[in-house]
Scaffold this motif. Structure first.
Motif: not given
Length: 91
Positions: A62-91
Motif C-alpha cells: 500500500l505504500e508502493i501503490a501511490p508511487k506507481l500510480l503517480k508514475k502513470g500506471l493505471s489502478i488495474q495495472e498497480v493492482a495486478e503488479i502488487l496482487e491487490l484488490d482493485v477496490h482497495l486501491l480505488a479508496q
C-alpha cells in the motif's frame, strides 16, 4: 531519490523468499521495540507471527501503490503488479 522499481523489486524478493521464522527474526533485529512489547507472544504464537507478516506485506504494497500510480500506471495495472484488490486501491 527513491527508485520505485528497485524498491518494488527488493520488497517483492524479500516477501517471496522470507519464511515466517526469518520475518520474526528480522522484526526482532530491526524493530526491537515491537518485540519487547510482545516477545513472548511472538515467539510462542505462530498465528500472531503470520498476522504481523501479512500486515507488513500488505502495508508495504500500500505504500508502493501511490508511487506507481503517480508514475502513470493505471489502478488495474498497480493492482495486478502488487496482487491487490482493485477496490482497495480505488479508496
Amino acid at each position: 531519490m527513491l527508485d520505485i522499481n528497485k524498491s518494488k523489486e527488493i520488497l517483492e524478493n524479500y516477501f517471496a523468499t522470507v519464511t515466517h521464522e526469518q520475518f520474526g527474526r528480522d522484526l526482532e533485529k530491526y524493530c526491537p521495540e515491537l518485540i519487547e512489547a510482545e516477545s513472548a507472544s511472538l515467539e510462542s504464537d505462530t498465528s500472531r507471527n503470520i498476522e504481523i507478516y501479512q500486515q507488513a506485506k500488505q502495508d508495504s504494497k500500500l505504500e508502493i501503490a501511490p508511487k506507481l500510480l503517480k508514475k502513470g500506471l493505471s489502478i488495474q495495472e498497480v493492482a495486478e503488479i502488487l496482487e491487490l484488490d482493485v477496490h482497495l486501491l480505488a479508496q
